[in-house]
Design a protein around this motif. Structure first.
Motif, PDB file in Angstrom:
ATOM      1  N   PHE A  47     -45.712  -2.066  64.785  1.00 32.53           N
ATOM      2  CA  PHE A  47     -44.976  -2.537  63.608  1.00 32.53           C
ATOM      3  C   PHE A  47     -44.395  -3.884  63.981  1.00 32.53           C
ATOM      4  O   PHE A  47     -44.349  -4.238  65.164  1.00 32.53           O
ATOM      5  CB  PHE A  47     -43.889  -1.532  63.172  1.00 32.53           C
ATOM      6  N   ASP A  60     -36.164  -3.830  68.135  1.00 34.94           N
ATOM      7  CA  ASP A  60     -36.926  -2.585  68.040  1.00 34.94           C
ATOM      8  C   ASP A  60     -38.407  -2.923  68.070  1.00 34.94           C
ATOM      9  O   ASP A  60     -38.899  -3.669  67.233  1.00 34.94           O
ATOM     10  CB  ASP A  60     -36.544  -1.844  66.748  1.00 34.94           C
ATOM     11  N   ASP A  72     -42.486   3.504  71.022  1.00 33.08           N
ATOM     12  CA  ASP A  72     -41.462   2.947  70.132  1.00 33.08           C
ATOM     13  C   ASP A  72     -40.153   2.917  70.931  1.00 33.08           C
ATOM     14  O   ASP A  72     -39.735   3.946  71.455  1.00 33.08           O
ATOM     15  CB  ASP A  72     -41.378   3.890  68.913  1.00 33.08           C
ATOM     16  N   SER A  73     -39.557   1.755  71.045  1.00 35.05           N
ATOM     17  CA  SER A  73     -38.320   1.656  71.827  1.00 35.05           C
ATOM     18  C   SER A  73     -37.440   0.540  71.294  1.00 35.05           C
ATOM     19  O   SER A  73     -37.938  -0.474  70.808  1.00 35.05           O
ATOM     20  CB  SER A  73     -38.655   1.373  73.300  1.00 35.05           C
ATOM     21  N   GLU A  80     -33.643   8.130  68.695  1.00 31.47           N
ATOM     22  CA  GLU A  80     -32.987   6.844  68.443  1.00 31.47           C
ATOM     23  C   GLU A  80     -31.617   6.968  67.790  1.00 31.47           C
ATOM     24  O   GLU A  80     -31.483   6.812  66.589  1.00 31.47           O
ATOM     25  CB  GLU A  80     -33.885   5.912  67.617  1.00 31.47           C
ATOM     26  N   GLN A 131     -28.062   0.463  68.554  1.00 38.59           N
ATOM     27  CA  GLN A 131     -29.156   1.440  68.590  1.00 38.59           C
ATOM     28  C   GLN A 131     -29.728   1.495  69.998  1.00 38.59           C
ATOM     29  O   GLN A 131     -29.792   0.474  70.691  1.00 38.59           O
ATOM     30  CB  GLN A 131     -30.257   0.988  67.614  1.00 38.59           C
ATOM     31  N   GLU A 159     -33.212   3.464  71.843  1.00 39.26           N
ATOM     32  CA  GLU A 159     -34.376   4.303  71.530  1.00 39.26           C
ATOM     33  C   GLU A 159     -35.393   4.316  72.660  1.00 39.26           C
ATOM     34  O   GLU A 159     -35.687   3.277  73.253  1.00 39.26           O
ATOM     35  CB  GLU A 159     -35.069   3.778  70.261  1.00 39.26           C
TER      36      GLU A 159
HETATM   37 MN    MN Z   1     -38.046   1.922  66.890  1.00 39.99          MN
END
Ligand code: MN
Ligand code: MN
Length: 296
Positions: A59, A90, A101-102, A193, A279, A281
């Protein structure tokens, strides 16, 4: 080994490879998040470096600041620079659709408690993750960690399952105490997350979106719209940024495609009281006795 086991092993290796690339890109990108630097440069760096290292962006690089919790990404030709912001980076990287995803928070705002609360909540959640535990228990651990700082978790954002070309699969992993939930099993892949804020702990949709995804293919007649649809098919349902597309009728085409139910938009998500949001994640795979963090 049976084919099935081989196949599982191969898929796990793809997740690991995606995670390995993500770590490199994330750590390099963090160094670029400094007061006065360009957001667009960071986003483009993340996406180009991902490709250079052999992955695909799962993404667009999300760069959300302050009360923006998620889904902000620069526009084409964006001239915004970092100020004394609470910055969330992100990142998503995929190998053949298997997604790591992090997210990390870079705090240029000197509100390190909010950042610490999010990070600690993530650690608490990861420490619990093993076969047999419920997503409800994980949510409770996140809730407790963040509230121990006198802050609030964002309760209408969640972690999520990951599967091939599916960045937000079932089940969701709550960031609050809930009864029950889904029982984790060996081999499950999840992104956890937590978001911490000094606001109310609730987000709503902002009035603008820079990120879209293809949800349903349907024939379209207008050439300009068809041209955009052709470009977005390339992403195989994964989210993409407006700035990745080329057209002199871009805005118009996106509106048509969204109206027709072909594209989904992801408006920027804002904390309702304007609280600062942090955040943290990671993507994890549930193992026999615990979990493996593929993005650490
Ligand atoms: Mn993410
Ligand atoms: Mn995620």
């Amino acid at each position: 080994m049976t084919d099935n086991v081989n196949n599982k092993q191969e898929i796990l290796e793809k997740y690991r490879e995606a995670g390995k690339i993500l770590k490199v890109v994330r750590d390099e990108a963090v160094e670029m998040v400094r007061v006065g630097n360009s957001l667009l440069k960071v986003a483009e760096f993340v996406e180009n470096r991902t490709t250079e290292l052999g992955g695909g962006p799962a993404f667009p690089c999300n760069i959300s600041r302050n009360e923006e919790a998620a889904h902000a990404t620069p526009t084409a030709g964006d001239t915004d620079i970092f100020g004394k912001d609470m910055v969330k980076l992100d990142l998503g990287v995929h190998i053949d659709g298997y997604i790591a995803d992090s997210a990390v928070t870079v705090d240029l705002s000197r509100n390190s408690d909010i950042l610490k609360a999010a990070e600690e909540a993530l650690s608490a959640a990861i420490n619990l993750a093993r076969p047999g535990i419920t997503t409800g228990k994980i949510g409770a651990a996140i809730d407790d960690s963040i509230r121990s700082y006198g802050l609030s978790p964002i309760i209408n954002l969640t972690g999520h399952g990951l599967s091939q070309y599916e960045a937000h699969d079932e089940p969701s992993v709550p960031n609050k105490r809930v009864d029950g939930g889904v029982i984790l099993r060996e081999g499950d892949v999840f992104a956890i997350e937590p978001f911490a804020t000094d606001g109310a702990g609730v987000i709503h949709d902002g009035s603008w979106a820079e990120i879209y995804s293809l949800i349903r293919k349907k024939p379209v007649r207008m050439p300009a719209v068809r041209n955009i649809l052709k470009q977005v098919e390339e992403y195989r349902g994964l989210p993409f940024a407006k700035r990745w597309l080329e057209s002199d009728k871009l805005e118009f085409s996106l509106i048509q495609l969204a109206k027709a139910g072909i594209l989904q938009s992801y408006p920027v998500l804002l904390e309702i009281e304007g609280g600062l949001v942090a955040q943290a994640e990671h993507t994890i795979v549930i193992t026999q006795n615990g979990c493996e963090i593929i993005t650490k």
